[in-house]
Write an enzyme that holds these catalytic residues in place. Sequence first.
Site, mmCIF file in Angstrom:
data_model
loop_
_atom_site.group_PDB
_atom_site.id
_atom_site.type_symbol
_atom_site.label_atom_id
_atom_site.label_comp_id
_atom_site.label_asym_id
_atom_site.label_seq_id
_atom_site.Cartn_x
_atom_site.Cartn_y
_atom_site.Cartn_z
ATOM 1 N N CYS A 190 0.868 -1.181 0.000
ATOM 2 C CA CYS A 190 0.000 0.000 0.000
ATOM 3 C C CYS A 190 0.902 1.228 0.000
ATOM 4 O O CYS A 190 2.074 1.140 -0.382
ATOM 5 C CB CYS A 190 -0.981 -0.028 1.166
ATOM 6 S SG CYS A 190 -0.208 -0.028 2.801
ATOM 7 N N ARG A 242 -3.408 -0.670 5.315
ATOM 8 C CA ARG A 242 -3.962 -1.773 4.510
ATOM 9 C C ARG A 242 -3.015 -2.964 4.353
ATOM 10 O O ARG A 242 -3.437 -4.113 4.543
ATOM 11 C CB ARG A 242 -4.359 -1.254 3.116
ATOM 12 C CG ARG A 242 -5.527 -0.320 3.149
ATOM 13 C CD ARG A 242 -5.646 0.441 1.852
ATOM 14 N NE ARG A 242 -4.533 1.374 1.682
ATOM 15 C CZ ARG A 242 -4.279 2.069 0.579
ATOM 16 N NH1 ARG A 242 -5.081 1.926 -0.463
ATOM 17 N NH2 ARG A 242 -3.256 2.891 0.521
ATOM 18 N N ASP A 253 -7.613 3.720 0.744
ATOM 19 C CA ASP A 253 -6.896 4.116 1.937
ATOM 20 C C ASP A 253 -7.865 4.577 3.047
ATOM 21 O O ASP A 253 -8.615 5.524 2.843
ATOM 22 C CB ASP A 253 -6.000 5.272 1.459
ATOM 23 C CG ASP A 253 -5.305 5.985 2.571
ATOM 24 O OD1 ASP A 253 -5.294 5.464 3.684
ATOM 25 O OD2 ASP A 253 -4.746 7.060 2.278
HETATM 26 P P1 4NP Z 1 -1.856 2.775 4.030
HETATM 27 O O1 4NP Z 1 -2.525 4.123 4.593
HETATM 28 O O2 4NP Z 1 -1.272 3.125 2.670
HETATM 29 O O3 4NP Z 1 -3.009 1.839 3.934
HETATM 30 O O4 4NP Z 1 -0.815 2.367 5.027
HETATM 31 C C1 4NP Z 1 -1.843 5.328 4.669
HETATM 32 C C2 4NP Z 1 -1.032 5.574 5.753
HETATM 33 C C3 4NP Z 1 -0.372 6.799 5.864
HETATM 34 C C4 4NP Z 1 -0.549 7.760 4.900
HETATM 35 C C5 4NP Z 1 -1.358 7.506 3.809
HETATM 36 C C6 4NP Z 1 -2.003 6.288 3.694
HETATM 37 N N1 4NP Z 1 0.105 9.030 5.020
HETATM 38 O O5 4NP Z 1 -0.164 9.905 4.190
HETATM 39 O O6 4NP Z 1 0.904 9.205 5.952
#
Ligand code: 4NP
Length: 171
Positions: free
Chosen positions: A15, A21, A130
């Site tokens: 991700c 995720r 997300d």
């Molecule tokens: P992930 O979610 O890609 O599912 O781990 C996110 C976690 C952090 C961020 C964006 C999406 N961020 O912008 O810090």
Amino acid sequence: MGEGTDSFPAVLFVCLGNICRSPMAEGAFRHAAAKAGLAARVDSVGTASYHIGEAPDPRAIRIANEHGVDIGSLIGRQIHRDDFYTSTHIFALDKANLQGIKAHAPRDGTAQVSLLNDAVEGLEGRAIDDPYYGDEEDFRRVWSEIDSAVKVLVERFLAEGRAARFIVSGR
Ligand code: 4NP
């Protein structure tokens, strides 16, 4: 789906941050594989560097726990070119992740790269969005989407394993 050189799949979930995720996917897949008796390696990474060294988001840890899956000790890392040789299958959670993966891919990487939901009949091309800026309900929905998809993967790997054994024993 093919098999790794050590004869079982090596699955990598990807991700953006590797704190929501993909750690949930790693935990859900590991849990489903263990339950089904599938031998597999599993890991997860982010395309971005923001959360290297961090534990998963507390909401992700909590939802996984509610389903009997402990992801609390996972540590965020960023995708690396080696991942394209050590993984047999790389699964992106959304289309931006897919682009991010391709940006890191060496020319001769051997892993098969695809969107996770492409493995699920009727959900091909569908992203798992997300939940980072969402609430607990978003995390619950995302867990459920991820859990359904990884169970399909486990079934497919098992079915392929049976086919391979059948071909070998038929010689
Ligand atoms: P992930 O979610 O890609 O599912 O781990 C996110 C976690 C952090 C961020 C964006 C999406 N961020 O912008 O810090």
